[in-house]
Design an enzyme around this catalytic site. Structure first.
Site, PDB file in Angstrom:
ATOM      1  N   VAL A 222       0.837  -1.196   0.000  1.00 21.75           N
ATOM      2  CA  VAL A 222       0.000   0.000   0.000  1.00 21.75           C
ATOM      3  C   VAL A 222       0.877   1.253   0.000  1.00 21.75           C
ATOM      4  O   VAL A 222       1.775   1.387   0.832  1.00 21.75           O
ATOM      5  CB  VAL A 222      -0.931   0.005   1.237  1.00 21.75           C
ATOM      6  CG1 VAL A 222      -1.767   1.289   1.276  1.00 21.75           C
ATOM      7  CG2 VAL A 222      -1.827  -1.224   1.229  1.00 21.75           C
ATOM      8  N   ASP A 223       0.622   2.154  -0.953  1.00 22.50           N
ATOM      9  CA  ASP A 223       1.343   3.439  -1.016  1.00 22.50           C
ATOM     10  C   ASP A 223       2.850   3.233  -0.947  1.00 22.50           C
ATOM     11  O   ASP A 223       3.558   3.958  -0.240  1.00 22.50           O
ATOM     12  CB  ASP A 223       0.915   4.351   0.139  1.00 22.50           C
ATOM     13  CG  ASP A 223      -0.570   4.664   0.131  1.00 22.50           C
ATOM     14  OD1 ASP A 223      -1.229   4.420  -0.896  1.00 22.50           O
ATOM     15  OD2 ASP A 223      -1.073   5.144   1.163  1.00 22.50           O
ATOM     16  N   PHE A 224       3.370   2.270  -1.697  1.00 20.24           N
ATOM     17  CA  PHE A 224       4.763   1.928  -1.442  1.00 20.24           C
ATOM     18  C   PHE A 224       5.773   2.852  -2.120  1.00 20.24           C
ATOM     19  O   PHE A 224       6.964   2.699  -1.946  1.00 20.24           O
ATOM     20  CB  PHE A 224       5.056   0.444  -1.695  1.00 20.24           C
ATOM     21  CG  PHE A 224       4.866  -0.098  -3.075  1.00 20.24           C
ATOM     22  CD1 PHE A 224       5.922  -0.128  -3.979  1.00 20.24           C
ATOM     23  CD2 PHE A 224       3.654  -0.643  -3.456  1.00 20.24           C
ATOM     24  CE1 PHE A 224       5.767  -0.675  -5.233  1.00 20.24           C
ATOM     25  CE2 PHE A 224       3.488  -1.203  -4.713  1.00 20.24           C
ATOM     26  CZ  PHE A 224       4.551  -1.211  -5.611  1.00 20.24           C
ATOM     27  N   MET A 248      -1.756   0.080  -3.727  1.00 17.54           N
ATOM     28  CA  MET A 248      -1.487   1.311  -4.445  1.00 17.54           C
ATOM     29  C   MET A 248       0.016   1.443  -4.654  1.00 17.54           C
ATOM     30  O   MET A 248       0.785   1.365  -3.698  1.00 17.54           O
ATOM     31  CB  MET A 248      -1.980   2.538  -3.666  1.00 17.54           C
ATOM     32  CG  MET A 248      -3.481   2.675  -3.574  1.00 17.54           C
ATOM     33  SD  MET A 248      -4.124   1.731  -2.169  1.00 17.54           S
ATOM     34  CE  MET A 248      -5.853   2.256  -2.206  1.00 17.54           C
ATOM     35  N   ARG A 281      -2.972   6.717  -5.927  1.00 17.35           N
ATOM     36  CA  ARG A 281      -4.168   7.206  -5.234  1.00 17.35           C
ATOM     37  C   ARG A 281      -3.901   8.638  -4.799  1.00 17.35           C
ATOM     38  O   ARG A 281      -2.759   9.044  -4.543  1.00 17.35           O
ATOM     39  CB  ARG A 281      -4.518   6.338  -4.024  1.00 17.35           C
ATOM     40  CG  ARG A 281      -3.649   6.550  -2.792  1.00 17.35           C
ATOM     41  CD  ARG A 281      -4.325   5.986  -1.545  1.00 17.35           C
ATOM     42  NE  ARG A 281      -3.503   6.109  -0.358  1.00 17.35           N
ATOM     43  CZ  ARG A 281      -3.535   7.154   0.479  1.00 17.35           C
ATOM     44  NH1 ARG A 281      -4.323   8.183   0.227  1.00 17.35           N
ATOM     45  NH2 ARG A 281      -2.758   7.170   1.552  1.00 17.35           N
TER      46      ARG A 281
END
EC number: 3.1.1.11
Length: 367
Positions: A222-224, A248, A281
């Site tokens: 996630v959001d890496f 994401m 995102r």
């Protein structure tokens, strides 16, 4: 009249000579090739070494590169220091020369910080035995951006052949603030070559400043890749670790239209399976991310992008795609606010001018 003709002839000869002189990397829209096989030769031709670039580079960088110091770090004690922290502590604040920290193979279990008062530092790993810098910090202990195993706040940082690892457990939805970064780049004019970043949620904080990445690898869930940097990623793999219902790749943090930041991915790959990943995102309302000439597996969700449930962001984010390929690159079901860029619209994102590279970007150091 004859004098004017002579003047015209001489002027023409001079102009012809000037036009025939090879240009050495300027920011006049040096566009990247569409053919990935030409990428390395293009890079070598346009990002020349110091000796060919002195007139275009920042004077402070020229002076620093002309006065290098090499520090050896070896885990077995055969170098100048056994730890990176000790090596960095040995560098004086306000240094004006390039310090190359040569790191032998093995694991270096430590949390490293390069303060903004220590510019011109290069971490150079053994290409035949790439070192791992490992720590297990989490957001609960340090907050998210400072959880990184390596925190870089200084300018003119570079890293070559380094693995940045955060070994904290994968967030399970039960433990609070389990996010854990492997690297944070918060200084201007940073370059990374052949580096890898390993983690889960928030693996890499591309925080602020202009940055360049080539031949790198970043994995996560996630959001890496997150933050507010203005960064150009070239031939870099983003690997989505399986097991999450939604992932994401990026979460860009551009908060207003007058902020000069954004992520541009060129000739990159997005790997993984399962249609779970959004390319970006909208962490902030003016989030800006573009993918060009990139190969996307079917890990990419057909919608491609997420406004994070904030419909008001649809008119302000800048999400673009240009000449991508692969099962995940099909744009038929993309969200309505994604921009399918024209050749002209894509130009700013596929040029080294995007990060003002002529002023500071150099090829990777080789020892």
């Amino acid at each position: 009249m004859a004098g004017k003709n002579i003047f015209f002839v001489v002027e023409t000869i001079i102009l012809t000579i000037l036009l025939s002189i090879p240009r050495v990397f300027s920011d006049d829209s040096v566009i990247m090739p569409a053919d990935k096989s030409q990428l390395n030769s293009w890079f070598d031709a346009n990002v020349k070494p110091l000796e060919a670039r002195k007139d275009t580079l920042d004077p402070a960088l020229v002076a620093a590169e002309a006065n290098k110091t090499i520090i050896k770090v070896r885990a077995d004690g055969s170098g100048d220091f056994k730890t990176l922290t000790d090596a960095i502590n040995s560098i004086p604040e306000g240094n004006t020369r390039r310090f190359i920290i040569s790191i032998g193979g093995g694991n270096y279990t430590e949390k490293v910080k390069i303060e903004r008062t220590k510019p011109f530092i290069t971490l150079y790993g053994d290409p035949k035995n790439v070192p791992n810098i490992i720590f297990n910090g989490t957001a609960k202990e340090y907050n998210t951006v400072n959880s990184a195993t390596v925190v870089v706040e200084s300018e003119y940082f570079s890293a070559v052949n380094i693995n940045f690892v955060n070994s904290a457990p994968r967030p399970d939805g039960k433990r609070e603030l389990a996010q854990a970064a492997a690297l944070r780049t918060g200084g201007d004019k940073a370059s990374l070559y052949n580096c890898k970043m390993f983690g889960f949620q928030d693996t890499f904080c591309d925080d602020s400043g202009k940055h360049f990445f080539k031949d790198c690898y970043i994995e996560g869930t996630v959001d890496f890749i997150f933050g507010n940097g203005k960064s150009l990623y070239l031939n870099t793999e983003m690997h989505v670790i399986p097991g999450e219902p939604m992932t994401m790749v990026t979460a860009h943090a551009r908060a207003s239209d007058n902020v000069d930041s954004g992520y541009s991915f060129v000739h990159c790959t997005v790997t993984g399976t399962g249609k779970t990943a959004y390319l970006g995102r909208a962490w902030k309302p003016f989030s800006k991310v573009v993918f060009s000439y990139s190969d996307m597996s079917d890990v990419v969700h057909p919608e491609g992008w997420s406004d994070f449930g904030k419909k008001e962001y649809d008119s302000s984010v800048y999400y673009g795609e240009y000449n991508n390929k692969g099962a995940g690159a099909t744009t038929d079901r993309r969200v309505g606010y994604v921009k399918k860029l024209t050749d002209e619209e894509a130009k700013p994102f596929i040029s080294l001018a995007y990060i003002e590279g002529s002023k500071w970007l150099l090829p990777p150091v080789a020892l």
